[in-house]
Write a protein that holds these residues in place. Structure first.
Motif, PDB file in Angstrom:
ATOM      1  N   ILE A  71      37.741 118.149 -30.279  1.00 59.81           N
ATOM      2  CA  ILE A  71      36.504 118.364 -29.841  1.00 59.81           C
ATOM      3  C   ILE A  71      35.134 118.605 -30.509  1.00 59.81           C
ATOM      4  O   ILE A  71      34.055 118.030 -30.396  1.00 59.81           O
ATOM      5  CB  ILE A  71      36.796 119.616 -28.504  1.00 59.81           C
ATOM      6  N   ARG A  72      35.517 119.499 -31.577  1.00 67.86           N
ATOM      7  CA  ARG A  72      34.333 119.701 -32.602  1.00 67.86           C
ATOM      8  C   ARG A  72      33.770 118.714 -33.289  1.00 67.86           C
ATOM      9  O   ARG A  72      32.756 118.469 -33.752  1.00 67.86           O
ATOM     10  CB  ARG A  72      34.548 121.053 -33.334  1.00 67.86           C
ATOM     11  N   CYS A  73      34.546 117.752 -33.522  1.00 70.80           N
ATOM     12  CA  CYS A  73      34.232 116.647 -34.430  1.00 70.80           C
ATOM     13  C   CYS A  73      32.981 115.644 -33.847  1.00 70.80           C
ATOM     14  O   CYS A  73      32.661 114.995 -34.716  1.00 70.80           O
ATOM     15  CB  CYS A  73      35.462 115.832 -34.620  1.00 70.80           C
ATOM     16  N   TRP A  74      32.822 115.924 -32.730  1.00 72.85           N
ATOM     17  CA  TRP A  74      31.794 115.191 -31.720  1.00 72.85           C
ATOM     18  C   TRP A  74      30.259 116.008 -32.042  1.00 72.85           C
ATOM     19  O   TRP A  74      29.291 115.288 -31.587  1.00 72.85           O
ATOM     20  CB  TRP A  74      32.069 114.858 -30.481  1.00 72.85           C
ATOM     21  N   ALA A  75      30.311 117.020 -32.691  1.00 67.32           N
ATOM     22  CA  ALA A  75      29.252 117.805 -32.754  1.00 67.32           C
ATOM     23  C   ALA A  75      28.262 116.998 -33.839  1.00 67.32           C
ATOM     24  O   ALA A  75      28.673 116.528 -34.591  1.00 67.32           O
ATOM     25  CB  ALA A  75      29.351 119.178 -33.263  1.00 67.32           C
ATOM     26  N   PRO A  76      26.928 116.972 -33.649  1.00 67.20           N
ATOM     27  CA  PRO A  76      26.262 116.401 -34.282  1.00 67.20           C
ATOM     28  C   PRO A  76      26.149 116.797 -35.761  1.00 67.20           C
ATOM     29  O   PRO A  76      26.128 115.801 -36.827  1.00 67.20           O
ATOM     30  CB  PRO A  76      24.706 116.660 -34.009  1.00 67.20           C
ATOM     31  N   ARG A  77      26.492 117.835 -36.393  1.00 67.08           N
ATOM     32  CA  ARG A  77      26.562 118.249 -37.698  1.00 67.08           C
ATOM     33  C   ARG A  77      27.866 117.706 -38.253  1.00 67.08           C
ATOM     34  O   ARG A  77      28.104 117.719 -39.680  1.00 67.08           O
ATOM     35  CB  ARG A  77      26.444 119.849 -37.815  1.00 67.08           C
ATOM     36  N   HIS A  78      28.673 117.308 -37.342  1.00 65.28           N
ATOM     37  CA  HIS A  78      29.967 116.509 -38.260  1.00 65.28           C
ATOM     38  C   HIS A  78      30.067 115.186 -37.982  1.00 65.28           C
ATOM     39  O   HIS A  78      31.069 114.523 -38.352  1.00 65.28           O
ATOM     40  CB  HIS A  78      31.208 117.030 -37.456  1.00 65.28           C
ATOM     41  N   ARG A  79      28.597 114.461 -37.845  1.00 63.79           N
ATOM     42  CA  ARG A  79      28.710 113.084 -37.559  1.00 63.79           C
ATOM     43  C   ARG A  79      29.009 112.321 -38.648  1.00 63.79           C
ATOM     44  O   ARG A  79      29.475 111.020 -38.850  1.00 63.79           O
ATOM     45  CB  ARG A  79      27.475 112.485 -36.966  1.00 63.79           C
ATOM     46  N   HIS A  80      29.009 112.835 -39.738  1.00 61.55           N
ATOM     47  CA  HIS A  80      29.162 112.125 -41.185  1.00 61.55           C
ATOM     48  C   HIS A  80      30.584 112.312 -41.814  1.00 61.55           C
ATOM     49  O   HIS A  80      31.223 111.422 -42.635  1.00 61.55           O
ATOM     50  CB  HIS A  80      28.289 112.276 -42.047  1.00 61.55           C
ATOM     51  N   ASP A  81      31.167 113.395 -41.482  1.00 64.20           N
ATOM     52  CA  ASP A  81      32.256 113.916 -42.298  1.00 64.20           C
ATOM     53  C   ASP A  81      33.723 113.939 -41.167  1.00 64.20           C
ATOM     54  O   ASP A  81      34.746 114.443 -41.828  1.00 64.20           O
ATOM     55  CB  ASP A  81      32.072 115.160 -42.826  1.00 64.20           C
ATOM     56  N   ARG A  82      33.749 113.529 -40.023  1.00 59.24           N
ATOM     57  CA  ARG A  82      34.569 113.698 -38.964  1.00 59.24           C
ATOM     58  C   ARG A  82      35.049 112.418 -38.364  1.00 59.24           C
ATOM     59  O   ARG A  82      35.795 112.432 -37.259  1.00 59.24           O
ATOM     60  CB  ARG A  82      34.466 114.929 -37.891  1.00 59.24           C
ATOM     61  N   ALA A  83      34.709 111.242 -39.048  1.00 58.45           N
ATOM     62  CA  ALA A  83      35.058 110.068 -38.432  1.00 58.45           C
ATOM     63  C   ALA A  83      36.333 109.780 -38.020  1.00 58.45           C
ATOM     64  O   ALA A  83      36.790 109.303 -37.014  1.00 58.45           O
ATOM     65  CB  ALA A  83      34.305 108.877 -39.552  1.00 58.45           C
ATOM     66  N   GLY A  84      37.456 110.213 -38.873  1.00 58.02           N
ATOM     67  CA  GLY A  84      38.764 110.163 -38.908  1.00 58.02           C
ATOM     68  C   GLY A  84      39.162 110.757 -37.644  1.00 58.02           C
ATOM     69  O   GLY A  84      40.024 110.176 -36.618  1.00 58.02           O
ATOM     70  N   GLN A  85      38.767 111.898 -37.407  1.00 53.93           N
ATOM     71  CA  GLN A  85      38.930 112.877 -36.092  1.00 53.93           C
ATOM     72  C   GLN A  85      38.637 112.208 -34.992  1.00 53.93           C
ATOM     73  O   GLN A  85      39.287 112.175 -33.806  1.00 53.93           O
ATOM     74  CB  GLN A  85      38.940 114.475 -36.233  1.00 53.93           C
TER      75      GLN A  85
END
Length: 270
Positions: A71-85
């Motif tokens: 769920i958290r991987c969709w937060a704007p701050r993770h747009r560059h580092d959580r692509a796999g999730q």
């Protein structure tokens, strides 16, 4: 037996907890339990909903970190580092979009099959075949990491999960088998089977609660709820640890022998 006894509650809860997430079909085992207790139809429906709620809670408790991360991987701050999730999240959605309609269509035919031991025995045979095919075919496909498996494989796993609606066909068994056939390693296939199963199990549980118009609580139900939840949690941990070292052939032998026994009982009953 006109009401759920403590003996029935304990036996059924243990069976539900042990078999819900192992690739051996909880629905098939529960059909056998009900046969030996001489009950069927809507007997103990409220109790069974509580048991399924307990094993669902065990699943959510075991994978709560994964769920939060997805769920958290969709937060704007993770747009560059959580692509796999994010890709894994999308794969789960795709799998669910296939499983959901299949569940809606097939569920209307299930009441007639739940107490039919010949149908249950055939379901166990199907589970056995899937488990053996998974082991035979898994080494013949290119290995894929979970977040790189592709939309087509996610749809295939969802389809296989949808096939597990009838009693005797294991949901975890079919989805693990589909994952292995799709090129995932043993641990990834098992983990995805659990994660992809969460939406389907939540939806099924919610529909059951709505259909019954509420569930009652008594002493046997409380005992069953606690037992099923604890054993279900331990079963998840056991399977995830086991698949790293052991192939699925052992489970296939078990379901194959159980299929033969169930068919014999079903024919004798018929």
């Amino acid at each position: 037996m006109h009401h759920v006894t403590i003996l029935y509650a304990v036996v059924t809860a243990i069976v539900q907890g042990l078999t819900e997430y192992l690739p051996i079909s909880s629905s098939g085992h529960l059909a056998l339990v009900n046969h030996f207790f001489g009950v069927g139809g809507d007997f103990g429906l409220s109790f069974m909903i509580w048991l399924h709620g307990a094993t669902l809670l065990a699943l959510l408790a075991y994978f709560w970190r994964d769920i939060i991360d997805l769920i958290r991987c969709w937060a704007p701050r993770h747009r560059h580092d959580r692509a796999g999730q994010r890709r894994i999240f999308v794969f789960i959605v795709l799998s669910t979009l296939v499983t959901g309609p299949m569940g809606i269509v097939l569920n209307k035919y299930m009441p007639a099959l739940d107490s039919n031991l010949i149908a249950v025995g055939i379901g166990f045979i199907v589970t056995t075949i899937f488990l053996v095919l998974a082991e035979v075919l898994s080494g013949r496909v290119a290995q894929k990491h979970l977040d790189r498996m592709g939309a087509g494989r996610a749809l295939f796993i969802g389809f296989m999960q949808g096939l597990a609606i009838p009693p005797g066909i294991s949901r975890s068994g079919t989805t693990i088998a589909a994952g292995l056939i799709s090129g995932l390693d043993r641990e990834q296939a098992t983990r995805y089977a659990f994660l992809a199963g969460i939406p389907a199990i939540v939806a099924s549980f919610g529909l059951d609660v709505i259909k019954t118009g509420g569930v009652r609580l008594d002493t046997p139900t409380i005992i069953g709820f606690v037992l099923a939840g604890v054993i279900g949690y331990l079963s998840i941990a056991f399977l995830l640890a086991l698949v790293k070292r052991v192939k699925l052939y052992g489970f296939a032998v078990y379901t194959g022998l159980l299929a033969i026994a169930t068919l014999i009982i079903g024919v004798m009953k018929f």
